[in-house]
Design an enzyme around this catalytic site. Sequence first.
Site, PDB file in Angstrom:
ATOM      1  N   SER A 130      16.159 -68.256  45.280  1.00 42.37           N
ATOM      2  CA  SER A 130      16.707 -66.918  45.454  1.00 42.37           C
ATOM      3  C   SER A 130      15.838 -65.906  44.741  1.00 42.37           C
ATOM      4  CB  SER A 130      18.128 -66.848  44.888  1.00 42.37           C
ATOM      5  OG  SER A 130      18.114 -66.983  43.485  1.00 42.37           O
ATOM      6  N   LYS A 131      15.993 -64.631  45.149  1.00 46.91           N
ATOM      7  CA  LYS A 131      15.199 -63.561  44.547  1.00 46.91           C
ATOM      8  C   LYS A 131      15.535 -63.391  43.069  1.00 46.91           C
ATOM      9  CE  LYS A 131      16.502 -60.975  48.047  1.00 46.91           C
ATOM     10  NZ  LYS A 131      16.757 -59.835  48.951  1.00 46.91           N
ATOM     11  N   ARG A 132      16.764 -63.754  42.679  1.00 46.59           N
ATOM     12  CA  ARG A 132      17.163 -63.578  41.276  1.00 46.59           C
ATOM     13  C   ARG A 132      16.557 -64.652  40.380  1.00 46.59           C
ATOM     14  NH1 ARG A 132      21.860 -62.598  44.159  1.00 46.59           N
ATOM     15  NH2 ARG A 132      22.685 -60.485  44.013  1.00 46.59           N
TER      16      ARG A 132
ATOM     17  N   THR B 298       9.808 -64.988  44.642  1.00 48.03           N
ATOM     18  CA  THR B 298       9.904 -65.135  46.091  1.00 48.03           C
ATOM     19  C   THR B 298       9.060 -64.139  46.874  1.00 48.03           C
ATOM     20  OG1 THR B 298      11.830 -63.666  46.220  1.00 48.03           O
ATOM     21  CG2 THR B 298      12.264 -66.018  45.894  1.00 48.03           C
TER      22      THR B 298
END
Length: 502
Positions: free
Chosen positions: A263-265, A269
Site C-alpha cells: 500500500s501507499k502508506r 509504491t
Amino acid sequence: MTSDPAAPVRVRIAPSPTGPLHIGTARTALFNYLHARHVGGTFILRLEDTDQARSTVEFEKDIVDGLHWLGLDWDEGPEVAGEPARGPHAPYRQMERLPSYAAAAQRLLADDLAYPCYCTPEELDADRKEQEAAKQPPRYVGRCAHLTADERREREAQGRRGALRFRVTEGIVAFDDIVRGHVEFDVSNLGGDFVIVRADGTPLYHFTVVVDDAAMEITDVIRGEDHLSNTPKHILLFRALGYDVPRFAHLPLILNPDRSKMSKRKSQTAIDDYIGQGFIREALVNYLALLGWSTGTEEEVLALDEIVRRFDLHAVHKGGAVFDRERLEWLNGQWIRRLDPDDLVDRLRPFIEAELEAGRIEWMPSDEELRSLLPFVQERLPTLGAIGDLVGFLWVDEIDVDAATLVPKRWDVATTREALAAARDVIAKAGEVAFEADELEPALRALAEAGGWKAGDLFMAIRVAVTGRAATPPLFDTLVALGRDRVLARLDRALEALEADA
C-alpha cells in the site's frame, strides 16, 4: 449478454489523477498492454477525473509521463501533455462525459431501475450504528425505495436533494473470470441499493466505469483483485442498461515480503521514486510482468517485445505476488550489464549531475572518463543511482578518512602505518614505469608476502586510505582510475591521520 468472443479485443487502463502512478496501476496497465499487443487488440487510456477535489494536473502528468517512460503507449486516449486526443470514442476524460452519465441515469429512472434517495447523513449514520449494535452487516434499509411522487415532492420542498440509488435485485451474479475461474456472488451481500449519482449530480465510480466501458466497447476488463467485489455491481448495471457484459480478469494482489498488502502508506509504491533511484525501464517492465505471471520456464530476463510474444492472460497466477526489492535490484543489474556503453553513459549522467548538485562530488567527469570506468563499474551497479556510492571518490579532491577505519581487524595502528608507508613506496616506484593494474598488483602482493601480512589486509588498508570506503570496484583498477599523484597524496594524508592517532 457477454462480449462477443470473436470481437477484436479492446482493453483500457483508467487511472484517477488523485495521486502519482504507483506500482499497482503500472502493473495493471502493463498487463492490459501485453494482452492487447499479444492478440492484436486496442489499448486505451481513460482518465477517471470526477474526483475534482483531489485530481490535479501534476498527478495527471506524473501518470502520463510514467506510462510513457515504461513504454506503454496507448492507441486511443485523451489530449495529454501536448498530444492530441485520438480514437473514435472521445472524450476520454470522465469530466467531459457527464452528459452521457446523465442520459444513462435518466434511462434507469424511467425504467424504475433507480430512484432518488433523500436520506440525510444523520439518518444513514443512525442506520449504520443500529446495524453494528445488532452485529449485522451494513446495508441500505430502503427508506426511499418506494416513495410516492407526492412524498418525493415533499422532501424536495424541504430542501433535500436526492442522490440516485440503483435497485439491487435478488439472486446470484455469476461470471467466469479469466484468472480466477468461476465466481459467484449472492446479491443479498452487496449492501442493498447503492448510490450511483450523488445529490450534487456527480456520478460515482461504479456507474461511470460501466457507462464508459460500454461506450468504448471494452471487451476485457483487466484489473486488480481488490476490484473483484465490485464486479457483481457492475454486471447488474451492465444488464440494467442493456449493455454487453465484458469479460473480467482480476490480477493477484501485490504483497510485501511479509505478505501484507502493498500500500501507499506502508510501502514505496510510486513509479517516479524507482525512476529516481536509477531503476531502468527495461528492468522495471520485466519485473512488473513477473508479478503474477511467468513464462513457465527458468528464464527471467525478458525484453518487452519478448514478453508480448509469450504473454497469456490465462496463465496469470491466482495467488498474491510478492514484491521483492532484492530481486528487482538483481534484475536491474542484469539489464544494466546489457546496455551499450554510450547508452549507459547517457543514462548515468543525470545521476552524477545529481551527486554534483548535492555536493557529494566536486566536478563532473567527462564522457570519456565515464566510458573508461565502465569495464569495472557496469558489472557492479544494482541501480544507476548507485554510481555515486560506487566511484564518487574519484570526483573529489580530498576524502575524509577516520584513522580507526584504516586499521584492518587483525592489525593495530603501528602495523597499518608500517604497511601503508611501504605500500606508498612500492606504488611510487611502480608508477615510474607504468601506472597500470598489472604493474601494481604483483608488486603489492610481493610486499604483503615479504611483510608477512595477508594480502587482503594490506589491500583493505590501501583501499580505505585512497577511497574512504571498505567496498569499491577492484582495488588496482581503482588505483589506476585515481591516478598516481592522487593515490600518493591520499596515502600521505592517511599516514598523517595514523600519526595523529598514535
